[in-house]
Design a protein around this motif. Structure first.
Motif, PDB file in Angstrom:
ATOM      1  N   THR A   1      41.790  47.877  26.274  1.00  0.00           N
ATOM      2  CA  THR A   1      41.242  49.219  26.071  1.00  0.00           C
ATOM      3  C   THR A   1      40.285  49.665  27.167  1.00  0.00           C
ATOM      4  O   THR A   1      40.351  50.805  27.622  1.00  0.00           O
ATOM      5  CB  THR A   1      40.504  49.313  24.717  1.00  0.00           C
ATOM      6  OG1 THR A   1      39.464  48.310  24.670  1.00  0.00           O
ATOM      7  CG2 THR A   1      41.472  49.099  23.564  1.00  0.00           C
TER       8      THR A   1
ATOM      9  N   ARG B   1      48.014  50.465  33.566  1.00  0.00           N
ATOM     10  CA  ARG B   1      48.623  50.247  32.247  1.00  0.00           C
ATOM     11  C   ARG B   1      47.859  50.955  31.133  1.00  0.00           C
ATOM     12  O   ARG B   1      48.123  50.728  29.950  1.00  0.00           O
ATOM     13  CB  ARG B   1      48.764  48.752  31.958  1.00  0.00           C
ATOM     14  CG  ARG B   1      47.494  47.983  31.759  1.00  0.00           C
ATOM     15  CD  ARG B   1      47.795  46.525  31.351  1.00  0.00           C
ATOM     16  NE  ARG B   1      46.585  45.787  31.059  1.00  0.00           N
ATOM     17  CZ  ARG B   1      45.902  45.072  31.937  1.00  0.00           C
ATOM     18  NH1 ARG B   1      46.332  44.991  33.188  1.00  0.00           N
ATOM     19  NH2 ARG B   1      44.799  44.428  31.578  1.00  0.00           N
ATOM     20  N   GLY B   2      46.899  51.826  31.507  1.00  0.00           N
ATOM     21  CA  GLY B   2      46.227  52.669  30.529  1.00  0.00           C
ATOM     22  C   GLY B   2      44.861  52.213  30.084  1.00  0.00           C
ATOM     23  O   GLY B   2      44.249  52.838  29.212  1.00  0.00           O
TER      24      GLY B   2
ATOM     25  N   ASP C   1      40.911  51.931  30.205  1.00  0.00           N
ATOM     26  CA  ASP C   1      39.819  52.799  30.671  1.00  0.00           C
ATOM     27  C   ASP C   1      38.916  51.980  31.598  1.00  0.00           C
ATOM     28  O   ASP C   1      38.054  51.240  31.141  1.00  0.00           O
ATOM     29  CB  ASP C   1      39.036  53.323  29.466  1.00  0.00           C
ATOM     30  CG  ASP C   1      37.844  54.191  29.863  1.00  0.00           C
ATOM     31  OD1 ASP C   1      37.716  54.539  31.056  1.00  0.00           O
ATOM     32  OD2 ASP C   1      37.030  54.523  28.970  1.00  0.00           O
TER      33      ASP C   1
END
Length: 228
Positions: free
Chosen positions: A77, A102-103, A105
């Protein structure tokens, strides 16, 4: 790994004390390892933590670098990093880029001005590649942040002396405490957000407007990155 209730209690404190005793022995020849300094103590509290030290003698494993690299590659995450000196080696740079792609943050809180300009320019030379991958970079100009903290996935955090640079990972004697605790990570994340309120976010548009002399300075500093 040990549990502790306060900063001065629990078995994890013995790890830090052991490092001090080793340094003391090499400096003075006096062996401090005894039951006086290391009595048997029980776990305390509910927070799991471990203290890791690294330095030239740790060349084979580079413990702090290895744990951070592994944690970044396992992130799902977020990866939030605050450091006064940012000169990543190739593995750390790739870990941050691939996490962002890959997303995850990924955010960096860095100084906008530094007591070591060469290090500042070297660090900035990596920003274009990071921004392209989706990493967010915040620079603080009102003061120079000296905290060295990493928070990953709201359940992993570390504080210590190691900067996010090659000198800290390979040449300097450093020590970091690693917390496997949502409670600690949450507090550090809030501190990170509070600090970011006094920063300027770096954008790709801003970077495209850099003058040729600043680009040249960053390029020269990049060549010296392995030594910084």
């Amino acid at each position: 790994m040990a549990r502790f209730a306060r900063a001065d209690s629990g078995p994890v404190v013995y790890t830090l004390q052991e490092v001090f005793c080793q340094d003391w022995y090499h400096a003075t020849g006096e062996d401090l390892v005894s039951e006086v300094y290391f009595p048997v103590i029980a776990d305390a509290g509910t927070i799991h933590a471990q203290f890791l030290a690294s330095g030239p003698a740790d060349e084979r494993w580079q413990a702090i670098h290895t744990v951070l690299f592994a944690a970044m590659n396992l992130a799902n995450t977020r990866i939030w990093i605050e450091t006064p000196y940012f000169v990543p080696d190739r593995p750390i740079l790739m870990a941050l880029q691939t996490a962002a792609l890959r997303g995850v943050d990924v955010r960096l809180l860095l100084p906008g001005k530094s007591d070591h300009p060469l290090v500042l320019y070297a660090g900035r030379s990596f920003i274009d590649d990071l921004l392209a991958a989706g990493v967010r970079v915040f620079e603080m100009y009102r003061a120079m942040p000296h905290a060295k903290a990493v928070m990953i996935d709201s359940n992993f955090a570390t504080l210590g002396s190691a900067n996010m640079d090659q000198r800290s990972f390979r040449l300097n004697f450093e020590g970091n405490i690693f917390f496997y605790s949502a409670e600690i990570a949450s507090k550090l994340e809030q501190d990170f957000l509070n600090a970011c309120a006094n920063t300027q976010e770096v954008t790709e548009a801003q970077r495209r407007q850099l003058g040729k002399w600043q680009r040249l300075a960053e390029s020269i500093a990049r060549l010296l990155a392995p030594l910084l």
